[in-house]
Write a protein that holds these residues in place. Structure first.
Motif, mmCIF file in Angstrom:
data_model
loop_
_atom_site.group_PDB
_atom_site.id
_atom_site.type_symbol
_atom_site.label_atom_id
_atom_site.label_comp_id
_atom_site.label_asym_id
_atom_site.label_seq_id
_atom_site.Cartn_x
_atom_site.Cartn_y
_atom_site.Cartn_z
ATOM 1 N N GLY A 123 0.714 -1.071 -0.008
ATOM 2 C CA GLY A 123 0.092 0.114 0.106
ATOM 3 C C GLY A 123 0.904 1.200 0.088
ATOM 4 N N ILE A 124 2.005 1.090 0.590
ATOM 5 C CA ILE A 124 2.999 2.300 0.633
ATOM 6 C C ILE A 124 3.608 2.574 -0.547
ATOM 7 C CG2 ILE A 124 5.259 3.306 1.675
ATOM 8 C CD1 ILE A 124 4.027 1.855 4.298
ATOM 9 N N ALA A 125 4.035 1.578 -1.194
ATOM 10 C CA ALA A 125 4.592 1.422 -2.484
ATOM 11 C C ALA A 125 3.453 1.982 -3.510
ATOM 12 C CB ALA A 125 5.042 0.170 -2.858
ATOM 13 N N LEU A 126 2.165 1.601 -3.522
ATOM 14 C CA LEU A 126 1.394 1.865 -4.502
ATOM 15 C C LEU A 126 0.989 3.458 -3.939
ATOM 16 C CD1 LEU A 126 -0.996 1.164 -6.172
ATOM 17 C CD2 LEU A 126 -2.510 0.763 -4.535
ATOM 18 N N ALA A 127 1.012 3.905 -2.900
ATOM 19 C CA ALA A 127 0.726 5.482 -2.546
ATOM 20 C C ALA A 127 1.925 6.293 -3.310
ATOM 21 C CB ALA A 127 0.675 5.592 -1.070
ATOM 22 N N ILE A 128 3.065 5.696 -3.403
ATOM 23 C CA ILE A 128 4.052 6.476 -3.970
ATOM 24 C C ILE A 128 4.038 6.639 -5.524
ATOM 25 C CG2 ILE A 128 6.675 6.516 -4.201
ATOM 26 C CD1 ILE A 128 6.728 5.450 -1.230
ATOM 27 N N LEU A 129 3.459 5.546 -6.139
ATOM 28 C CA LEU A 129 3.311 5.659 -7.463
ATOM 29 C C LEU A 129 2.900 6.718 -8.304
ATOM 30 C CD1 LEU A 129 3.904 3.908 -10.008
ATOM 31 C CD2 LEU A 129 1.993 2.678 -9.657
#
Length: 181
Positions: A123-129
């Motif tokens: 989810g954190i990686a997705l939020a950075i995308l």
């Protein structure tokens, strides 16, 4: 995925080193190159990075940061070009940004969602995308403006060359009209 959950001394040292780099970049940058430290790309970005890395240390997954630091290669390319302008390569920067921060990052999100034991990490990686997508839009937009500017200059040069060849045929009044036009 197992190697992304390791907690080696080497990984911890690299995370701590990068955290100190971020702190120094903000403190020295606000003193020596204030115009390059904006609120979003400087203070907010660096602060969130520091918090995220602290969370990685708390979760005992600094190896994840070490593995994901390959995403910083475009930043290194940009920095090298800033230090030595003759080595600047906008195309290399754009291609590495696209392949690493968009393609690899998207692939990592999928792998993290399905296989990493810490479920919130994807989810954190997705939020950075979206931030990477926004920055890439800016890169493409900048290149398009640069291309259009170069194209217009080439057209003006071609017109000037044609006018130079036609000078002998045109009367002075016709030349003036062509220059004004």
């Amino acid at each position: 995925m197992h190697s992304l959950t390791l907690n080696t001394q080497h990984d911890i040292a690299l995370v701590c080193f990068f955290q100190m780099y971020l702190v120094l970049d903000l403190s020295l940058g606000s003193r020596y190159y204030r115009h390059r430290i904006t609120w979003v790309t400087g203070w907010l970005h660096h602060s969130l990075y520091i918090v995220l890395l602290t969370w990685f240390l708390k979760c005992r997954i600094p190896s994840f940061f070490v593995a994901a630091s390959v995403l910083e290669i475009p930043t290194v390319i940009l920095a090298i070009g800033a230090i030595r302008p003759t080595w600047r390569s906008d195309r290399l920067f754009a291609m590495s940004f696209f392949s690493l921060r968009l393609v690899l990052h998207t692939w990592m999100i999928r792998r993290l969602k399905h296989y990493h034991p810490i479920r919130s990490l994807w989810g954190i990686a997705l939020a950075i995308l979206p931030l990477h997508l926004y920055w890439f839009y800016g890169i493409v937009h900048l290149h398009a403006k640069k291309y259009n500017r170069q194209s217009k200059h080439a057209q003006l040069r071609n017109m000037a060359l044609k006018l130079d060849g036609a000078e002998a045929v045109l009367s002075p009044d016709q030349e003036l009209f062509m220059l004004v036009k």
